[in-house]
Design an enzyme around this catalytic site. Structure first.
Site, PDB file in Angstrom:
ATOM      1  N   GLY A  98       1.182  -0.965   0.285  1.00 28.73           N
ATOM      2  CA  GLY A  98      -0.007   0.204  -0.172  1.00 28.73           C
ATOM      3  C   GLY A  98       0.750   1.014  -0.113  1.00 28.73           C
ATOM      4  O   GLY A  98       0.349   1.911  -0.451  1.00 28.73           O
TER       5      GLY A  98
ATOM      6  N   GLU B 254       3.799   3.842   5.983  1.00 30.17           N
ATOM      7  CA  GLU B 254       2.564   3.023   6.208  1.00 30.17           C
ATOM      8  C   GLU B 254       1.373   4.109   5.210  1.00 30.17           C
ATOM      9  O   GLU B 254       1.905   5.034   5.157  1.00 30.17           O
ATOM     10  CB  GLU B 254       1.707   3.130   7.582  1.00 30.17           C
ATOM     11  CG  GLU B 254       1.751   1.396   7.743  1.00 30.17           C
ATOM     12  CD  GLU B 254       1.093   0.306   7.060  1.00 30.17           C
ATOM     13  OE1 GLU B 254       0.933   0.677   5.584  1.00 30.17           O
ATOM     14  OE2 GLU B 254       0.414  -0.618   7.064  1.00 30.17           O
ATOM     15  N   ASP B 255       0.344   3.233   4.502  1.00 32.76           N
ATOM     16  CA  ASP B 255      -0.784   3.985   3.803  1.00 32.76           C
ATOM     17  C   ASP B 255      -1.114   5.111   4.892  1.00 32.76           C
ATOM     18  O   ASP B 255      -1.944   5.808   4.399  1.00 32.76           O
ATOM     19  CB  ASP B 255      -0.764   2.738   2.561  1.00 32.76           C
ATOM     20  CG  ASP B 255      -1.411   2.002   3.049  1.00 32.76           C
ATOM     21  OD1 ASP B 255      -1.206   1.442   4.210  1.00 32.76           O
ATOM     22  OD2 ASP B 255      -1.899   0.862   2.136  1.00 32.76           O
TER      23      ASP B 255
ATOM     24  N   THR C 280      -6.997  -0.103  12.636  1.00 34.08           N
ATOM     25  CA  THR C 280      -7.334  -1.038  13.306  1.00 34.08           C
ATOM     26  C   THR C 280      -6.343  -0.750  14.717  1.00 34.08           C
ATOM     27  O   THR C 280      -6.425  -0.252  15.465  1.00 34.08           O
ATOM     28  CB  THR C 280      -7.930  -1.789  13.528  1.00 34.08           C
ATOM     29  OG1 THR C 280      -6.776  -2.552  12.408  1.00 34.08           O
ATOM     30  CG2 THR C 280      -8.640  -2.442  12.595  1.00 34.08           C
ATOM     31  N   GLY C 281      -5.448  -0.334  13.545  1.00 32.37           N
ATOM     32  CA  GLY C 281      -4.148   0.238  13.906  1.00 32.37           C
ATOM     33  C   GLY C 281      -3.312  -1.104  14.232  1.00 32.37           C
ATOM     34  O   GLY C 281      -2.257  -1.450  14.910  1.00 32.37           O
TER      35      GLY C 281
ATOM     36  N   LYS D 194      -7.772   6.094  10.100  1.00 35.09           N
ATOM     37  CA  LYS D 194      -9.257   6.320  10.476  1.00 35.09           C
ATOM     38  C   LYS D 194      -9.047   6.513  12.014  1.00 35.09           C
ATOM     39  O   LYS D 194      -9.408   5.325  12.581  1.00 35.09           O
ATOM     40  CB  LYS D 194      -9.702   5.409   9.583  1.00 35.09           C
ATOM     41  CG  LYS D 194      -9.932   5.487   8.338  1.00 35.09           C
ATOM     42  CD  LYS D 194     -11.304   4.146   7.785  1.00 35.09           C
ATOM     43  CE  LYS D 194     -10.476   4.227   6.534  1.00 35.09           C
ATOM     44  NZ  LYS D 194     -10.864   3.061   6.667  1.00 35.09           N
TER      45      LYS D 194
ATOM     46  N   PHE E  24     -14.338   3.297   3.308  1.00 36.33           N
ATOM     47  CA  PHE E  24     -12.667   2.262   2.839  1.00 36.33           C
ATOM     48  C   PHE E  24     -12.551   3.169   1.731  1.00 36.33           C
ATOM     49  O   PHE E  24     -13.115   3.860   0.669  1.00 36.33           O
ATOM     50  CB  PHE E  24     -13.304   1.460   2.852  1.00 36.33           C
ATOM     51  CG  PHE E  24     -12.554   0.069   1.906  1.00 36.33           C
ATOM     52  CD1 PHE E  24     -12.391  -0.325   3.232  1.00 36.33           C
ATOM     53  CD2 PHE E  24     -11.648   0.152   0.627  1.00 36.33           C
ATOM     54  CE1 PHE E  24     -10.725  -0.680   3.026  1.00 36.33           C
ATOM     55  CE2 PHE E  24     -10.411  -0.809   0.562  1.00 36.33           C
ATOM     56  CZ  PHE E  24     -10.239  -1.011   1.929  1.00 36.33           C
TER      57      PHE E  24
ATOM     58  N   ASP F 137      -5.416  -0.094  -2.015  1.00 35.20           N
ATOM     59  CA  ASP F 137      -5.458  -0.789  -3.175  1.00 35.20           C
ATOM     60  C   ASP F 137      -7.953  -1.484  -2.529  1.00 35.20           C
ATOM     61  O   ASP F 137      -7.542  -1.024  -1.601  1.00 35.20           O
ATOM     62  CB  ASP F 137      -5.432  -2.190  -3.435  1.00 35.20           C
ATOM     63  CG  ASP F 137      -5.481  -3.687  -2.720  1.00 35.20           C
ATOM     64  OD1 ASP F 137      -4.901  -2.542  -0.999  1.00 35.20           O
ATOM     65  OD2 ASP F 137      -5.507  -4.156  -2.162  1.00 35.20           O
TER      66      ASP F 137
ATOM     67  N   ARG G 235      -4.980   0.998  -7.565  1.00 33.24           N
ATOM     68  CA  ARG G 235      -3.721   1.643  -6.554  1.00 33.24           C
ATOM     69  C   ARG G 235      -2.869   2.698  -7.605  1.00 33.24           C
ATOM     70  O   ARG G 235      -2.245   3.554  -6.870  1.00 33.24           O
ATOM     71  CB  ARG G 235      -2.598   0.471  -6.713  1.00 33.24           C
ATOM     72  CG  ARG G 235      -3.125  -0.704  -5.570  1.00 33.24           C
ATOM     73  CD  ARG G 235      -1.496  -1.368  -5.270  1.00 33.24           C
ATOM     74  NE  ARG G 235      -1.808  -2.772  -4.477  1.00 33.24           N
ATOM     75  CZ  ARG G 235      -2.563  -2.721  -3.448  1.00 33.24           C
ATOM     76  NH1 ARG G 235      -2.225  -1.843  -2.211  1.00 33.24           N
ATOM     77  NH2 ARG G 235      -2.341  -4.157  -2.617  1.00 33.24           N
TER      78      ARG G 235
HETATM   79  P1  IMP Z   1      -5.147  -1.628  10.648  1.00 35.51           P
HETATM   80  O1  IMP Z   1      -4.243  -2.733  10.699  1.00 35.51           O
HETATM   81  O2  IMP Z   1      -6.617  -2.313  10.319  1.00 35.51           O
HETATM   82  O3  IMP Z   1      -4.252  -0.290  10.712  1.00 35.51           O
HETATM   83  O4  IMP Z   1      -4.772  -1.615   9.170  1.00 35.51           O
HETATM   84  C1  IMP Z   1      -3.815  -1.291   7.914  1.00 35.51           C
HETATM   85  C2  IMP Z   1      -3.434  -1.984   6.398  1.00 35.51           C
HETATM   86  O5  IMP Z   1      -5.139  -2.379   6.505  1.00 35.51           O
HETATM   87  C3  IMP Z   1      -3.466  -0.596   5.653  1.00 35.51           C
HETATM   88  O6  IMP Z   1      -1.857  -0.821   5.291  1.00 35.51           O
HETATM   89  C4  IMP Z   1      -4.295  -1.055   4.736  1.00 35.51           C
HETATM   90  O7  IMP Z   1      -3.695  -1.615   3.297  1.00 35.51           O
HETATM   91  C5  IMP Z   1      -5.251  -1.213   4.802  1.00 35.51           C
HETATM   92  N1  IMP Z   1      -5.971  -0.558   4.704  1.00 35.51           N
HETATM   93  C6  IMP Z   1      -7.449  -0.041   5.395  1.00 35.51           C
HETATM   94  N2  IMP Z   1      -8.266   0.407   5.486  1.00 35.51           N
HETATM   95  C7  IMP Z   1      -7.503   0.821   4.527  1.00 35.51           C
HETATM   96  C8  IMP Z   1      -9.009   1.610   3.279  1.00 35.51           C
HETATM   97  O8  IMP Z   1      -9.811   2.419   3.943  1.00 35.51           O
HETATM   98  N3  IMP Z   1      -8.121   2.012   2.231  1.00 35.51           N
HETATM   99  C9  IMP Z   1      -7.470   0.412   1.095  1.00 35.51           C
HETATM  100  N4  IMP Z   1      -6.696  -0.484   2.546  1.00 35.51           N
HETATM  101  C10 IMP Z   1      -6.853  -0.054   3.404  1.00 35.51           C
HETATM  102 MG    MG Z   2      -0.661  -1.499   3.803  1.00 33.30          MG
END
Ligand code: IMP
Ligand code: MG
Length: 167
Positions: free
Chosen positions: A35, A90-91, A95-96, A122, A143, A150, A156
């Site tokens: 990402g 990070e992109d 959730t973290g 977010k 989203f 993606d 992407r």
């Molecule tokens: P986390 O572990 O939930 O913080 O998710 C992180 C990863 O989930 C990011 O690096 C993205 O690859 C993916 N992700 C979370 N939200 C989105 C979104 O809105 N669009 C696309 N990818 C997302």
């Molecule tokens: Mg990612």
């Protein structure tokens, strides 16, 4: 949601901030694949420091828009990071869980420091508290795709951040 022009202006500001904070010290930029490949390449060019760039492959999502909660390393760094200053790029922090996992993993390798730079955040979806040292934009709980992000590997290459409807 966010135009290409707005993104590039913000990336320029983040680059200046990072350049100022590290004050000439060498930095390892860790691009979290897939990402953040576009964000990291633009950010790298906005940072005026001696940089080393490495890549880490991570997967936490299936084919849909919900995290599996399981963080899988699909490709490790190519070199050790002991005694180096590391900036994880990070992109998006959703959730973290991904970043929390990466911080824990990196700490075991004894870098001098680990900081986080994320293009998007977010806050509504946070499940664990993670420090984001450099943040591009705080966004609402939608989203999003484009600029590296993606949905099922599509979009992407969009130059802007767009919202996916009907997910
Ligand atoms: P986390 O572990 O939930 O913080 O998710 C992180 C990863 O989930 C990011 O690096 C993205 O690859 C993916 N992700 C979370 N939200 C989105 C979104 O809105 N669009 C696309 N990818 C997302
Ligand atoms: Mg990612």
């Amino acid at each position: 949601m966010i135009s290409a022009a707005k993104i590039s202006e913000r990336v320029r500001q983040l680059g200046e901030e990072i350049t100022r904070d590290y004050a000439g010290r060498p930095l390892v930029l860790v691009c979290v694949l897939k990402g953040s490949f576009i964000f990291a390449s633009d950010l790298a060019r906005a940072i005026d420091l001696p940089l080393r760039i490495d890549f880490l492959g991570v997967r936490s999502y299936g084919v849909g828009t919900d995290t599996s909660g399981v963080v899988q390393i699909t490709q490790d760094l190519s070199s050790p990071i002991a005694n180096e200053d590391v900036l994880i790029v990070e992109d998006i922090v959703d959730t973290g869980l991904t970043i929390a996992h990466l911080i824990d993993l990196f700490r075991t390798r004894q870098p001098s420091s680990v900081k986080i730079c994320s293009l998007l955040h977010k806050p509504a979806r946070a499940r664990v508290e993670v420090p984001i040292d450099y943040l591009g934009f705080r966004i609402e709980d939608k989203f999003v795709v484009g600029y590296g992000l993606d949905i099922a590997e599509k979009y992407r290459n969009l130059p802007f951040i767009g919202v996916v409807e009907n997910t």
